[in-house]
Design a protein around this motif. Structure first.
Motif, PDB file in Angstrom:
ATOM      1  N   ARG A 135       0.839  -1.203   0.000  1.00 26.51           N
ATOM      2  CA  ARG A 135       0.000   0.000   0.000  1.00 26.51           C
ATOM      3  C   ARG A 135       0.870   1.247   0.000  1.00 26.51           C
ATOM      4  O   ARG A 135       1.970   1.247   0.524  1.00 26.51           O
ATOM      5  N   ASP A 136       0.341   2.299  -0.620  1.00 24.00           N
ATOM      6  CA  ASP A 136       1.081   3.565  -0.656  1.00 24.00           C
ATOM      7  C   ASP A 136       0.825   4.365   0.623  1.00 24.00           C
ATOM      8  O   ASP A 136       0.184   3.871   1.552  1.00 24.00           O
ATOM      9  N   HIS A 137       1.303   5.614   0.638  1.00 20.21           N
ATOM     10  CA  HIS A 137       1.186   6.416   1.860  1.00 20.21           C
ATOM     11  C   HIS A 137      -0.252   6.823   2.143  1.00 20.21           C
ATOM     12  O   HIS A 137      -0.549   7.313   3.237  1.00 20.21           O
ATOM     13  N   ASN A 138      -1.157   6.645   1.176  1.00 17.18           N
ATOM     14  CA  ASN A 138      -2.585   6.886   1.439  1.00 17.18           C
ATOM     15  C   ASN A 138      -3.329   5.589   1.748  1.00 17.18           C
ATOM     16  O   ASN A 138      -4.551   5.560   1.726  1.00 17.18           O
ATOM     17  N   ARG A 139      -2.566   4.512   1.991  1.00 16.72           N
ATOM     18  CA  ARG A 139      -3.113   3.194   2.322  1.00 16.72           C
ATOM     19  C   ARG A 139      -3.883   2.594   1.151  1.00 16.72           C
ATOM     20  O   ARG A 139      -4.749   1.748   1.332  1.00 16.72           O
ATOM     21  N   LYS A 140      -3.569   3.054  -0.058  1.00 16.90           N
ATOM     22  CA  LYS A 140      -4.241   2.532  -1.243  1.00 16.90           C
ATOM     23  C   LYS A 140      -3.397   1.386  -1.817  1.00 16.90           C
ATOM     24  O   LYS A 140      -2.171   1.478  -1.882  1.00 16.90           O
ATOM     25  N   LEU A 141      -4.073   0.301  -2.211  1.00 18.84           N
ATOM     26  CA  LEU A 141      -3.373  -0.849  -2.786  1.00 18.84           C
ATOM     27  C   LEU A 141      -2.624  -0.424  -4.051  1.00 18.84           C
ATOM     28  O   LEU A 141      -3.172   0.283  -4.893  1.00 18.84           O
ATOM     29  N   VAL A 142      -1.366  -0.855  -4.172  1.00 17.09           N
ATOM     30  CA  VAL A 142      -0.535  -0.462  -5.310  1.00 17.09           C
ATOM     31  C   VAL A 142      -0.602  -1.553  -6.388  1.00 17.09           C
ATOM     32  O   VAL A 142      -0.350  -2.728  -6.097  1.00 17.09           O
ATOM     33  N   GLU A 143      -0.936  -1.177  -7.601  1.00 17.62           N
ATOM     34  CA  GLU A 143      -0.994  -2.154  -8.692  1.00 17.62           C
ATOM     35  C   GLU A 143       0.407  -2.456  -9.212  1.00 17.62           C
ATOM     36  O   GLU A 143       1.319  -1.637  -9.091  1.00 17.62           O
ATOM     37  N   VAL A 144       0.547  -3.638  -9.806  1.00 15.69           N
ATOM     38  CA  VAL A 144       1.862  -4.080 -10.272  1.00 15.69           C
ATOM     39  C   VAL A 144       2.456  -3.079 -11.267  1.00 15.69           C
ATOM     40  O   VAL A 144       3.657  -2.813 -11.268  1.00 15.69           O
ATOM     41  N   ASP A 145       1.613  -2.497 -12.120  1.00 20.02           N
ATOM     42  CA  ASP A 145       2.132  -1.552 -13.132  1.00 20.02           C
ATOM     43  C   ASP A 145       1.886  -0.093 -12.734  1.00 20.02           C
ATOM     44  O   ASP A 145       1.820   0.787 -13.610  1.00 20.02           O
ATOM     45  N   ASP A 146       1.791   0.176 -11.452  1.00 19.38           N
ATOM     46  CA  ASP A 146       1.596   1.547 -10.986  1.00 19.38           C
ATOM     47  C   ASP A 146       2.663   2.461 -11.604  1.00 19.38           C
ATOM     48  O   ASP A 146       3.862   2.222 -11.434  1.00 19.38           O
ATOM     49  N   PRO A 147       2.235   3.515 -12.357  1.00 21.98           N
ATOM     50  CA  PRO A 147       3.236   4.345 -13.054  1.00 21.98           C
ATOM     51  C   PRO A 147       4.186   5.087 -12.120  1.00 21.98           C
ATOM     52  O   PRO A 147       5.282   5.474 -12.530  1.00 21.98           O
ATOM     53  N   ARG A 148       3.806   5.250 -10.859  1.00 22.26           N
ATOM     54  CA  ARG A 148       4.714   5.937  -9.932  1.00 22.26           C
ATOM     55  C   ARG A 148       6.019   5.155  -9.755  1.00 22.26           C
ATOM     56  O   ARG A 148       7.045   5.709  -9.366  1.00 22.26           O
ATOM     57  N   LEU A 149       5.964   3.832 -10.032  1.00 20.29           N
ATOM     58  CA  LEU A 149       7.153   3.002  -9.813  1.00 20.29           C
ATOM     59  C   LEU A 149       8.084   2.938 -11.031  1.00 20.29           C
ATOM     60  O   LEU A 149       9.076   2.211 -11.013  1.00 20.29           O
ATOM     61  N   ILE A 150       7.764   3.727 -12.059  1.00 21.21           N
ATOM     62  CA  ILE A 150       8.606   3.716 -13.271  1.00 21.21           C
ATOM     63  C   ILE A 150      10.100   3.898 -12.935  1.00 21.21           C
ATOM     64  O   ILE A 150      10.942   3.158 -13.462  1.00 21.21           O
ATOM     65  N   PRO A 151      10.480   4.838 -12.052  1.00 16.25           N
ATOM     66  CA  PRO A 151      11.922   5.002 -11.768  1.00 16.25           C
ATOM     67  C   PRO A 151      12.585   3.729 -11.240  1.00 16.25           C
ATOM     68  O   PRO A 151      13.762   3.467 -11.531  1.00 16.25           O
ATOM     69  N   LEU A 152      11.849   2.942 -10.483  1.00 19.46           N
ATOM     70  CA  LEU A 152      12.412   1.709  -9.929  1.00 19.46           C
ATOM     71  C   LEU A 152      12.774   0.734 -11.054  1.00 19.46           C
ATOM     72  O   LEU A 152      13.900   0.230 -11.123  1.00 19.46           O
ATOM     73  N   TRP A 153      11.822   0.494 -11.946  1.00 22.32           N
ATOM     74  CA  TRP A 153      12.051  -0.489 -13.020  1.00 22.32           C
ATOM     75  C   TRP A 153      13.086   0.020 -14.016  1.00 22.32           C
ATOM     76  O   TRP A 153      13.901  -0.760 -14.537  1.00 22.32           O
ATOM     77  N   GLU A 154      13.055   1.311 -14.311  1.00 25.02           N
ATOM     78  CA  GLU A 154      14.034   1.872 -15.249  1.00 25.02           C
ATOM     79  C   GLU A 154      15.439   1.806 -14.657  1.00 25.02           C
ATOM     80  O   GLU A 154      16.405   1.502 -15.350  1.00 25.02           O
ATOM     81  N   THR A 155      15.540   2.081 -13.353  1.00 27.28           N
ATOM     82  CA  THR A 155      16.858   2.019 -12.702  1.00 27.28           C
ATOM     83  C   THR A 155      17.400   0.600 -12.725  1.00 27.28           C
ATOM     84  O   THR A 155      18.590   0.383 -12.987  1.00 27.28           O
TER      85      THR A 155
END
Ligand SMILES: [Zn+2]
Length: 344
Positions: A135-155
């Motif tokens: 879950r994110d900081h708003n306690r919302k479930l994070v989807e596998v392709d959540d675009p906020r995580l783009i930096p993680l996968w690109e790195t």
């Protein structure tokens, strides 16, 4: 007699081949050295190396590097430092920090990856909590392709760290637990593996999210654990392999699935011989390695895929795939050498 006590013994008279050693050296890309899979922290390393020699395993990928420096360093010291060519260690993401760090979490997690690589991590392990629990900081479930995580996968891609990703679980874990559920007995033994949807997201929505993630990051190598997380549907996995040259799969913990669809599985191995990696996921277990070798190398019919009398993933048996030397060489080590940069 209760159905649960039924132990029919097959009266088939067919070949029963003991494959003590694999036909070619093996790189095990999906395994563990910590609880609950196996715990080698307190045992002599020589014992582990002897066992791997006996099993024909030249390199063992330990996915238990954890997500903080402490576990990573401990595993590096215990195993990798003492026998560098025998082990690779994968790091991870500390999702629990999302709440504390807030919207800067993805950049922070990407930064941690760099540090893990500097320390010696050679890949990134993503556990199935992503898509089910994270879950994110708003306690919302994070989807596998959540675009906020783009930096993680690109790195991960920029650092050349392959991502071993396990999302969802066997399809039946998402179904209601009733008399039609093919994994009913297993789920009764492990109620924490029940992800009945709702309240959990549906199995297919998680898989679609995985596909969109892999498509979105062509410069990052993803290894879909457990036959691309969907061993029940090799057609689906094949379609993603066709679409994404950056996608690979390991076969860990899925002999039971592959071996009950031997014709489809054999075709799958032949067609994707350069995209399939050997993995066990059951600790360094000699008997389990030998079952896997028997499955891949022989044409033995209708045998138990588990070391337990009643196979734990379901009451069915499997059939061997009698793969050719060329396919075996790729699956046992050739593909892993290429992707993990192993020179041997
Ligand atoms: Zn695993």
């Amino acid at each position: 007699m209760l159905l649960a006590d039924y132990r029919p013994k097959s009266q088939l008279v067919t070949r029963n081949t003991l494959v003590e050693k694999p036909r070619f050296p093996v790189i095990d890309v999906h395994n563990h050295l910590s609880e609950p899979f196996s715990d080698w922290g307190d045992k002599p390393l020589a014992e582990l190396l002897d066992l791997l020699d006996e099993a024909g395993v030249i390199t063992y990928v330990d996915l238990d590097g954890g997500w903080g420096e402490e576990i990573l360093n401990a595993h590096l010291d215990l195993f990798k430092a003492k026998a560098p060519e025998r082990f690779q260690l994968f790091g991870g993401v500390d999702w629990s920090q999302w709440e504390r760090i807030g919207s800067g979490f993805p950049e922070w997690a990407a930064g941690r990856l760099k540090i893990q690589k500097e320390r010696g991590a050679q890949g990134l392990k993503i556990w199935k909590v992503l898509g089910l629990h994270v879950r994110d900081h708003n306690r919302k479930l994070v989807e596998v392709d959540d675009p906020r995580l783009i930096p993680l996968w690109e790195t991960a891609g920029e650092l050349g760290l392959p991502v071993m990703i396990h999302v969802a679980d066997p399809v039946a874990f998402f179904d209601p637990i009733d008399e039609t559920n093919e994994r009913c007995e297993e789920l009764q033994a492990h109620p924490d593996w029940i992800f009945t949807s709702p309240p959990f997201p549906s199995f297919m929505s998680i898989m679609e999210s995985l596909a969109s993630l892999v498509v979105r990051h062509p410069n990052t190598i993803f290894i879909g654990a457990h036959v691309g997380c969907y061993a029940e549907n090799l057609g689906w996995v094949s379609a993603l392999l066709d679409r994404c040259p950056n996608f690979y799969v390991d076969i860990s913990a899925r002999i039971g699935e592959l071996g009950r669809q031997p014709y489809s599985a054999r075709r799958f191995f032949i067609q994707y011989a350069e995209r399939i990696l050997f993995g066990l996921d059951l600790g360094p277990d000699l008997d389990a390695y030998r079952i896997a070798y028997r499955f891949l190398e022989t044409d033995d019919e209708y045998f138990n895929y588990d070391s337990e009398e009643v196979p734990q993933q379901g009451r069915w048996y499997v059939h061997g795939l009698y793969l050719t030397d060329d396919v075996l060489k790729n699956v046992y080590s050739g593909n892993a050498k290429r992707i993990l940069g192993i020179e041997q």
